[in-house]
Enzyme design. Structure first.
Site, PDB file in Angstrom:
ATOM      1  N   ASP A  11       0.869  -1.173   0.000  1.00 25.22           N
ATOM      2  CA  ASP A  11       0.000   0.000   0.000  1.00 25.22           C
ATOM      3  C   ASP A  11       0.903   1.220   0.000  1.00 25.22           C
ATOM      4  O   ASP A  11       2.098   1.119   0.281  1.00 25.22           O
ATOM      5  CB  ASP A  11      -0.889  -0.008   1.259  1.00 25.22           C
ATOM      6  CG  ASP A  11      -1.801   1.214   1.337  1.00 25.22           C
ATOM      7  OD1 ASP A  11      -2.203   1.734   0.290  1.00 25.22           O
ATOM      8  OD2 ASP A  11      -2.088   1.662   2.464  1.00 25.22           O
ATOM      9  N   SER A  12       0.322   2.367  -0.292  1.00 32.58           N
ATOM     10  CA  SER A  12       1.092   3.606  -0.220  1.00 32.58           C
ATOM     11  C   SER A  12       1.539   3.908   1.211  1.00 32.58           C
ATOM     12  O   SER A  12       2.485   4.656   1.410  1.00 32.58           O
ATOM     13  CB  SER A  12       0.253   4.770  -0.743  1.00 32.58           C
ATOM     14  OG  SER A  12      -0.953   4.857  -0.026  1.00 32.58           O
ATOM     15  N   CYS A  66      -4.233  -1.152  -2.053  1.00 31.48           N
ATOM     16  CA  CYS A  66      -4.288   0.308  -2.197  1.00 31.48           C
ATOM     17  C   CYS A  66      -5.194   0.585  -3.379  1.00 31.48           C
ATOM     18  O   CYS A  66      -4.927   0.119  -4.495  1.00 31.48           O
ATOM     19  CB  CYS A  66      -2.875   0.824  -2.453  1.00 31.48           C
ATOM     20  SG  CYS A  66      -2.785   2.560  -2.959  1.00 31.48           S
ATOM     21  N   GLU A  78      -6.030   8.246  10.681  1.00 31.57           N
ATOM     22  CA  GLU A  78      -4.644   8.189  11.165  1.00 31.57           C
ATOM     23  C   GLU A  78      -4.478   8.955  12.469  1.00 31.57           C
ATOM     24  O   GLU A  78      -3.546   8.708  13.234  1.00 31.57           O
ATOM     25  CB  GLU A  78      -3.695   8.692  10.079  1.00 31.57           C
ATOM     26  CG  GLU A  78      -3.741   7.770   8.865  1.00 31.57           C
ATOM     27  CD  GLU A  78      -2.555   7.892   7.934  1.00 31.57           C
ATOM     28  OE1 GLU A  78      -1.695   8.771   8.138  1.00 31.57           O
ATOM     29  OE2 GLU A  78      -2.494   7.098   6.982  1.00 31.57           O
ATOM     30  N   CYS A 107     -11.604   2.548   0.177  1.00 28.47           N
ATOM     31  CA  CYS A 107     -10.282   2.990   0.639  1.00 28.47           C
ATOM     32  C   CYS A 107      -9.931   2.107   1.818  1.00 28.47           C
ATOM     33  O   CYS A 107     -10.778   1.838   2.676  1.00 28.47           O
ATOM     34  CB  CYS A 107     -10.320   4.458   1.060  1.00 28.47           C
ATOM     35  SG  CYS A 107      -8.824   5.008   1.919  1.00 28.47           S
ATOM     36  N   HIS A 136      -8.371   2.566   4.436  1.00 26.33           N
ATOM     37  CA  HIS A 136      -8.495   3.139   5.779  1.00 26.33           C
ATOM     38  C   HIS A 136      -9.918   3.013   6.329  1.00 26.33           C
ATOM     39  O   HIS A 136     -10.121   3.050   7.542  1.00 26.33           O
ATOM     40  CB  HIS A 136      -8.141   4.624   5.769  1.00 26.33           C
ATOM     41  CG  HIS A 136      -6.675   4.927   5.782  1.00 26.33           C
ATOM     42  ND1 HIS A 136      -5.861   4.665   4.727  1.00 26.33           N
ATOM     43  CD2 HIS A 136      -5.888   5.480   6.737  1.00 26.33           C
ATOM     44  CE1 HIS A 136      -4.622   5.064   5.022  1.00 26.33           C
ATOM     45  NE2 HIS A 136      -4.617   5.558   6.231  1.00 26.33           N
TER      46      HIS A 136
END
Lengths: 270, 270
Positions: free
Chosen positions: B11-12, B74, B153, B185, B187
């Site tokens: 993933d990024s 990702c 985050e 996404c 996240h």
């Protein structure tokens, strides 16, 4: 002396455009060239060695454009790389931290100063060091506000979510009896009205972008590098390392002017 | 057949760890190696060509670790680079978009599907294309939610600011008469409880991370690549391209387990 060169300004992305706006106001006769390293934004979470490598690459590019002075319009790059850039550059290099720290140290009456910035800037302790070097008796309360940059880039300057975030981030700062708050990130001037409301009328906000533009003016004057007045409209160049369309779009919010053409720069030579 | 190789996941940044968590749950006997490209996060605002270059570099590194399959955990990299990686890789490559799209197309009863993701994922139109390829009559409403990644985050999964942001982002989706919402996404699974509340009980949430783990299981079975059960506790490796300390800290939130040692990988060879 190279009066004719532009002032080179760089940031990890678009935040440094608040510094450009302040420079255009303070120095309307100076040509400028801005590089936003949008391919590698953000610098905040990256290691000092990585940020130093990026900043060195950008300095080389700006010098190749024959700039007469360099403004590091990025708190993270200033914290990690200013000394290194000053060693390497044959022209004056100005960061955003010392000007803001000097203005804050001069503004406080009760000796309590709050500093807000990205996680990287706060972890570096750069503002604390700069403030205590000026006045060792100052009380400094630092607070990372990681959501402010994305909130600004979303354009939510006065959004209720932004207010909630500000109230949470600033709670500890407000309890710390500070009368001065340093906006230690180039994005934050766009939140100044909201932050002033949250902090209340007794707290002075220090806008690092504006202070840096004033410092640049003084440095150019001392070095005899000011462009002569009345030389016609100076040229302003914009450059980014990726996604110039988004840069132009969000950048116009920051500068308050439409960004003409944005150049794409490849720093990695790949 | 190389039953013994680990599954490579990238993933990024750290978001793909929700996919790792789902893989560990679905495939408890498989060893994994995860690479987060934290030096170059985020991919969302970057150009397709840049994301393709990054993904190609990461694929080469994972293949050098002798992985038996690659999961592009990702959405941005899947949208821009999945086809390219499949051309280059001698092992199966699985993205996060098709599994989520298939689950959503199967789940909807009224044919209305919402998709939320980063600006890059939404601009790519990858989910819309995948959904319409499956069922051309579907109505797809896409919405970029740029603040969700920084909110996650920051750990603000249920914070009032996150709820306000969710209500604003999802307003148009809710008006669109959708009964299924794709969390496009990696996240976003951490916001699932909040998003379920905002969308209401009649909307099915599709967790791309979970669907991708199920797809990986099917692919390994078809290829005869499953690790034999009962082979002891598999080894899990973690790697990042910058700031391994922050990776370990935030990563533990994502995986629900302490990340042992995180390796630092330099993909740029500089």
């Amino acid at each position: 002396m190279n009066h004719d060169g532009p002032i080179g300004i760089f940031d990890s992305g678009i935040g440094g455009l608040t510094v450009v706006r302040a420079i255009h106001t303070a120095l309307p006769d100076e040509a400028t060239i801005y590089l936003g390293d949008t391919a590698r934004v953000p610098y905040g979470p990256k290691s000092p060695a990585t940020v130093q490598r990026y900043a060195t690459e950008i300095l080389a590019w700006l010098l190749a454009q024959r700039v007469k002075a360099v403004v590091v319009a990025c708190n993270t790059a200033t914290a990690h790389a200013l000394d290194l850039l000053r060693e390497q550059a044959p022209v004056p290099v100005i960061g955003v931290i010392d000007p803001g720290a000097r203005a804050a140290a001069a503004a406080t009456r009760n000796g309590g100063i709050g500093v807000i910035g990205t996680a990287g800037t706060v972890a570096s302790g750069a503002y604390r060091r700069a403030l205590l070097a000026l006045r060792p008796e100052l009380r400094v309360i630092e607070q990372a506000c990681p959501l402010f940059v994305p909130l600004v880039e979303e354009g939510w300057f006065g959004h209720p979510a932004t207010r909630l975030a500000a109230e949470e981030y600033l709670a500890a700062v407000r309890l710390g009896d500070v009368d001065t708050l340093v906006l230690g990130c180039t994005h934050y001037p766009l939140l100044a009205p909201l932050l002033a409301e949250v902090m209340g009328p007794d707290v002075t906000l220090i806008d690092s972008a504006r202070e840096t533009a004033l410092e640049l003016t003084a440095v150019l004057d001392r070095a005899g590098l000011r462009a002569p007045a009345g030389g016609g409209t100076p040229r302003h160049r914009w450059a980014a390392t990726d996604d110039v369309e988004r840069f132009a779009m969000v950048g116009s919010v920051f500068t308050g002017e439409a960004l003409a053409s944005v150049e794409l720069v490849d720093l990695t030579h790949e």
